[in-house]
Design a protein around this motif. Structure first.
Motif, PDB file in Angstrom:
ATOM      1  N   TYR A  35       0.858  -1.179   0.000  1.00 29.62           N
ATOM      2  CA  TYR A  35       0.000   0.000   0.000  1.00 29.62           C
ATOM      3  C   TYR A  35       0.898   1.234   0.000  1.00 29.62           C
ATOM      4  CZ  TYR A  35      -3.895   3.115   1.102  1.00 29.62           C
ATOM      5  OH  TYR A  35      -4.844   4.115   1.058  1.00 29.62           O
ATOM      6  N   ALA A  36       0.797   2.060  -1.034  1.00 29.79           N
ATOM      7  CA  ALA A  36       1.734   3.165  -1.214  1.00 29.79           C
ATOM      8  C   ALA A  36       1.216   4.501  -0.695  1.00 29.79           C
ATOM      9  CB  ALA A  36       2.078   3.302  -2.695  1.00 29.79           C
ATOM     10  N   ASP A  37      -0.090   4.652  -0.529  1.00 28.55           N
ATOM     11  CA  ASP A  37      -0.658   5.925  -0.088  1.00 28.55           C
ATOM     12  C   ASP A  37      -0.575   6.071   1.426  1.00 28.55           C
ATOM     13  OD1 ASP A  37      -1.330   6.678  -2.700  1.00 28.55           O
ATOM     14  OD2 ASP A  37      -3.246   5.624  -2.603  1.00 28.55           O
ATOM     15  N   SER A  38      -1.010   7.215   1.916  1.00 30.24           N
ATOM     16  CA  SER A  38      -1.036   7.468   3.352  1.00 30.24           C
ATOM     17  C   SER A  38      -2.010   6.501   4.034  1.00 30.24           C
ATOM     18  CB  SER A  38      -1.481   8.908   3.613  1.00 30.24           C
ATOM     19  OG  SER A  38      -1.731   9.095   4.984  1.00 30.24           O
ATOM     20  N   ALA A  39      -1.582   5.936   5.154  1.00 27.72           N
ATOM     21  CA  ALA A  39      -2.436   5.011   5.910  1.00 27.72           C
ATOM     22  C   ALA A  39      -2.906   5.673   7.199  1.00 27.72           C
ATOM     23  CB  ALA A  39      -1.683   3.718   6.208  1.00 27.72           C
ATOM     24  N   GLU A  40      -3.090   6.987   7.164  1.00 27.34           N
ATOM     25  CA  GLU A  40      -3.543   7.738   8.324  1.00 27.34           C
ATOM     26  C   GLU A  40      -4.944   8.287   8.082  1.00 27.34           C
ATOM     27  OE1 GLU A  40       0.643   7.311   8.778  1.00 27.34           O
ATOM     28  OE2 GLU A  40      -0.386   8.280   7.130  1.00 27.34           O
ATOM     29  N   VAL A  41      -5.637   8.485   9.210  1.00 26.24           N
ATOM     30  CA  VAL A  41      -6.958   9.102   9.203  1.00 26.24           C
ATOM     31  C   VAL A  41      -6.859  10.326  10.098  1.00 26.24           C
ATOM     32  CG1 VAL A  41      -9.379   8.793   9.874  1.00 26.24           C
ATOM     33  CG2 VAL A  41      -8.106   6.873   8.899  1.00 26.24           C
ATOM     34  N   LEU A  42      -7.398  11.453   9.665  1.00 25.03           N
ATOM     35  CA  LEU A  42      -7.406  12.653  10.490  1.00 25.03           C
ATOM     36  C   LEU A  42      -8.547  12.531  11.492  1.00 25.03           C
ATOM     37  CD1 LEU A  42      -6.001  15.381  10.927  1.00 25.03           C
ATOM     38  CD2 LEU A  42      -7.785  16.404   9.495  1.00 25.03           C
ATOM     39  N   THR A  43      -8.205  12.567  12.788  1.00 27.01           N
ATOM     40  CA  THR A  43      -9.205  12.399  13.834  1.00 27.01           C
ATOM     41  C   THR A  43      -9.135  13.542  14.833  1.00 27.01           C
ATOM     42  OG1 THR A  43      -7.688  11.090  15.194  1.00 27.01           O
ATOM     43  CG2 THR A  43      -9.131   9.872  13.700  1.00 27.01           C
ATOM     44  N   CYS A  44     -10.268  13.783  15.475  1.00 29.35           N
ATOM     45  CA  CYS A  44     -10.278  14.710  16.601  1.00 29.35           C
ATOM     46  C   CYS A  44      -9.718  13.962  17.812  1.00 29.35           C
ATOM     47  CB  CYS A  44     -11.701  15.200  16.881  1.00 29.35           C
ATOM     48  SG  CYS A  44     -12.837  13.911  17.433  1.00 29.35           S
ATOM     49  N   ALA A  45      -9.444  14.668  18.886  1.00 31.19           N
ATOM     50  CA  ALA A  45      -8.864  14.039  20.073  1.00 31.19           C
ATOM     51  C   ALA A  45      -9.783  12.946  20.631  1.00 31.19           C
ATOM     52  CB  ALA A  45      -8.575  15.085  21.142  1.00 31.19           C
ATOM     53  N   GLU A  46     -11.102  13.175  20.597  1.00 28.07           N
ATOM     54  CA  GLU A  46     -12.042  12.196  21.148  1.00 28.07           C
ATOM     55  C   GLU A  46     -12.068  10.917  20.314  1.00 28.07           C
ATOM     56  OE1 GLU A  46     -14.738  10.529  23.812  1.00 28.07           O
ATOM     57  OE2 GLU A  46     -13.368  12.214  24.003  1.00 28.07           O
ATOM     58  N   CYS A  47     -12.160  11.032  19.005  1.00 25.98           N
ATOM     59  CA  CYS A  47     -12.140   9.834  18.145  1.00 25.98           C
ATOM     60  C   CYS A  47     -10.802   9.115  18.277  1.00 25.98           C
ATOM     61  CB  CYS A  47     -12.395  10.208  16.690  1.00 25.98           C
ATOM     62  SG  CYS A  47     -14.115  10.633  16.326  1.00 25.98           S
ATOM     63  N   ASN A  48      -9.714   9.875  18.316  1.00 27.93           N
ATOM     64  CA  ASN A  48      -8.388   9.275  18.444  1.00 27.93           C
ATOM     65  C   ASN A  48      -8.278   8.483  19.743  1.00 27.93           C
ATOM     66  OD1 ASN A  48      -5.409   9.008  18.889  1.00 27.93           O
ATOM     67  ND2 ASN A  48      -5.371  10.152  16.961  1.00 27.93           N
ATOM     68  N   ARG A  49      -8.764   9.066  20.846  1.00 29.40           N
ATOM     69  CA  ARG A  49      -8.730   8.368  22.129  1.00 29.40           C
ATOM     70  C   ARG A  49      -9.559   7.090  22.076  1.00 29.40           C
ATOM     71  NH1 ARG A  49     -11.815   7.057  26.012  1.00 29.40           N
ATOM     72  NH2 ARG A  49     -13.570   8.280  25.280  1.00 29.40           N
ATOM     73  N   ARG A  50     -10.750   7.174  21.511  1.00 24.83           N
ATOM     74  CA  ARG A  50     -11.628   5.994  21.429  1.00 24.83           C
ATOM     75  C   ARG A  50     -11.006   4.894  20.570  1.00 24.83           C
ATOM     76  NH1 ARG A  50     -16.963   6.897  23.103  1.00 24.83           N
ATOM     77  NH2 ARG A  50     -17.301   9.033  23.793  1.00 24.83           N
TER      78      ARG A  50
END
Length: 191
Positions: A35-50
């Motif tokens: 997989y060559a593309d970015s494997a990140e998702v932009l999240t808010c602090a609450e979604c990231n914590r969950r």
């Protein structure tokens, strides 16, 4: 710094899961081989914590996926699929998951670690011991049974408990022949 800028541009400056615009940070996924593309998702602090804590204790937080799961961005689709898989006992989540179509590669990626990517709330007794369906617990205090004149006495053994699926603070069991909901903070697991 280029990664966050790219994610902010891709996501129009909002969490890609709930659309919040505060405290945005990348959440990294393990990509499949090749997989060559970015494997990140932009999240808010609450979604990231969950996501980091694998916390599904408040399923309503994820209702925003009804709108955000339609993205063409594979990492966001993977996270949405994994969350909905973890909540599939709920009708609304099962319905959304059945509507979410992923191409073969993205589906395989989503299943790489699912459903372990997110998991059910953990039920723990008053001492922090994990509870499971079928366990026997003892009441640690007298409890008034709502809707009844009955009092469940301290020291009463409750055999064959059932975990309340969407609430890690509640179990069900029979006390004096009546099935009741009991808060886990008032029970101790028997060895």
């Amino acid at each position: 710094m280029a990664l966050i800028d790219d994610l902010l541009a891709r996501a129009d400056g909002a969490c890609e899961l709930c659309r919040s615009t505060t405290d945005l940070t990348p959440f990294a996924l393990t990509p499949p081989d090749g997989y060559a593309d970015s494997a990140e998702v932009l999240t808010c602090a609450e979604c990231n914590r969950r996501l980091t804590d694998r916390d599904l204790s408040d399923p309503d937080h994820w209702r925003a996926l009804e709108n955000t799961m339609w993205t063409p961005i594979p990492p966001v689709q993977v996270v949405a699929w994994r969350i909905l898989s973890g909540l599939s006992r709920l009708d609304w989540a099962a319905d959304l998951k059945s509507q979410l179509w992923l191409d073969e590669e993205t589906q395989a990626w989503a299943q790489m670690r699912a459903p372990a990517a997110v998991q059910e709330p953990t039920h723990r007794d008053s001492n922090g011991a994990a509870l499971a369906d079928g366990d026997t617990v003892t009441l640690i205090k007298d409890l008034n049974v709502k809707g009844s004149s009955q009092t469940a006495k301290r020291g009463t053994a409750v055999r064959g408990i059932s975990l309340v699926a969407d609430n890690g603070d509640q179990i069900e069991g029979r006390v004096n022949g009546e099935r009741i909901v009991i808060l886990t903070q008032f029970v101790k697991k028997q060895a």
